[in-house]
Design a protein around this motif. Structure first.
Motif, mmCIF file in Angstrom:
data_model
loop_
_atom_site.group_PDB
_atom_site.id
_atom_site.type_symbol
_atom_site.label_atom_id
_atom_site.label_comp_id
_atom_site.label_asym_id
_atom_site.label_seq_id
_atom_site.Cartn_x
_atom_site.Cartn_y
_atom_site.Cartn_z
ATOM 1 N N CYS A 1 2.424 40.601 8.783
ATOM 2 C CA CYS A 1 2.706 41.681 7.832
ATOM 3 C C CYS A 1 1.431 42.135 7.125
ATOM 4 O O CYS A 1 0.702 41.339 6.541
ATOM 5 C CB CYS A 1 3.737 41.231 6.803
ATOM 6 N N LEU A 2 1.177 43.442 7.184
ATOM 7 C CA LEU A 2 -0.010 44.034 6.569
ATOM 8 C C LEU A 2 0.230 44.450 5.125
ATOM 9 O O LEU A 2 -0.703 44.790 4.413
ATOM 10 C CB LEU A 2 -0.447 45.274 7.363
ATOM 11 N N PRO B 1 4.056 48.976 12.264
ATOM 12 C CA PRO B 1 2.926 49.171 13.176
ATOM 13 C C PRO B 1 2.365 47.877 13.751
ATOM 14 O O PRO B 1 1.722 47.902 14.801
ATOM 15 C CB PRO B 1 1.877 49.856 12.297
ATOM 16 N N ASN B 2 2.625 46.765 13.100
ATOM 17 C CA ASN B 2 2.048 45.498 13.549
ATOM 18 C C ASN B 2 3.090 44.576 14.180
ATOM 19 O O ASN B 2 2.800 43.429 14.458
ATOM 20 C CB ASN B 2 1.373 44.792 12.366
ATOM 21 N N ILE C 1 -0.547 36.768 1.207
ATOM 22 C CA ILE C 1 0.571 36.912 2.143
ATOM 23 C C ILE C 1 1.499 38.038 1.694
ATOM 24 O O ILE C 1 1.686 38.259 0.501
ATOM 25 C CB ILE C 1 1.355 35.586 2.289
ATOM 26 N N ASN C 2 2.043 38.762 2.646
ATOM 27 C CA ASN C 2 3.033 39.807 2.399
ATOM 28 C C ASN C 2 4.221 39.527 3.300
ATOM 29 O O ASN C 2 4.076 39.001 4.400
ATOM 30 C CB ASN C 2 2.472 41.191 2.741
ATOM 31 N N VAL D 1 17.359 40.830 11.453
ATOM 32 C CA VAL D 1 15.976 41.202 11.174
ATOM 33 C C VAL D 1 15.237 39.944 10.726
ATOM 34 O O VAL D 1 15.697 39.235 9.828
ATOM 35 C CB VAL D 1 15.904 42.287 10.076
ATOM 36 N N PHE D 2 14.111 39.677 11.357
ATOM 37 C CA PHE D 2 13.252 38.558 10.979
ATOM 38 C C PHE D 2 11.852 39.088 10.724
ATOM 39 O O PHE D 2 11.427 40.059 11.352
ATOM 40 C CB PHE D 2 13.204 37.497 12.091
ATOM 41 N N VAL D 3 11.141 38.434 9.824
ATOM 42 C CA VAL D 3 9.796 38.868 9.461
ATOM 43 C C VAL D 3 8.806 37.753 9.776
ATOM 44 O O VAL D 3 9.000 36.607 9.393
ATOM 45 C CB VAL D 3 9.715 39.226 7.961
#
Length: 142
Positions: free
Chosen positions: A11-12, A133-134, A52-53, A4-6
Motif C-alpha cells: 500500500c502506497l 495502482p500497486n 505503513i499504510n 477484500v484483503f489488503v
C-alpha cells in the motif's frame, strides 16, 4: 466467499481506493462531476503513518456484531455479505461502535455506510481493487 484483503507492504497510501469507491457508489457517470467540490463518502478508508499504510474495509464476518447491534434491522447478511438497507437505518450508529475493525462510517445522508463489495452497483469486482495502482488490494478467497 471472496473478500477484500489488503497487503499492507504494497500500500502506497495514495487513497485512490477511496476515490474509486466513492465514485462507484455515487451513482454518477463522470468521476470529475461526481466528486468535484463535494465531500467524499468512500466505504473504504486508508489509515497509516510514515511507516505503513493500509485500507480498512468491511470483513463481512461470519457472525457479524454489527448485524446483531442494528436496532432497526437495516444490517443483514445476503449471500455471505453484510449489507445495509439505508432506508431502514435510523442513524443510531450502534453498528459503528461495535465493529471490531472500524469498517463502518457515517454516510452521506447521516446513515451508516459500509462496503458491500460493489456488487450492487455492477462493477463486477470492488472498485477499490480495480483502482489500486500497486495491487495492494485484492478480491479473493483465502
Amino acid at each position: 466467499m471472496k473478500r477484500v484483503f489488503v497487503n499492507e507492504e504494497w500500500c502506497l497510501g495514495c487513497r485512490l481506493c477511496e476515490y474509486n469507491c466513492a465514485f462507484a457508489n455515487s451513482g454518477k457517470k463522470d468521476m470529475a462531476k461526481a466528486l468535484k467540490g463535494k465531500p467524499m463518502y468512500p466505504n473504504i478508508r486508508v489509515e497509516g503513518d510514515d511507516k505503513i499504510n493500509f485500507a480498512v474495509s468491511c470483513r463481512h464476518c461470519e457472525d457479524p456484531l454489527c448485524v446483531k447491534a442494528c436496532i432497526s434491522g437495516a444490517l443483514h447478511r445476503k449471500d455471505g455479505r453484510v449489507c445495509i438497507d439505508k432506508t431502514k437505518c435510523v442513524g443510531c450508529f450502534s453498528c459503528i461502535m461495535v465493529c471490531p475493525y472500524g469498517s463502518l462510517s457515517v454516510g452521506e445522508n447521516g446513515t451508516a455506510s459500509k462496503c458491500e463489495l460493489c456488487l450492487e452497483n455492477s462493477c463486477g469486482e470492488p472498485a477499490c481493487v480495480k483502482g489500486c495502482p500497486n495491487r495492494a488490494i485484492v478480491y479473493e478467497e483465502r
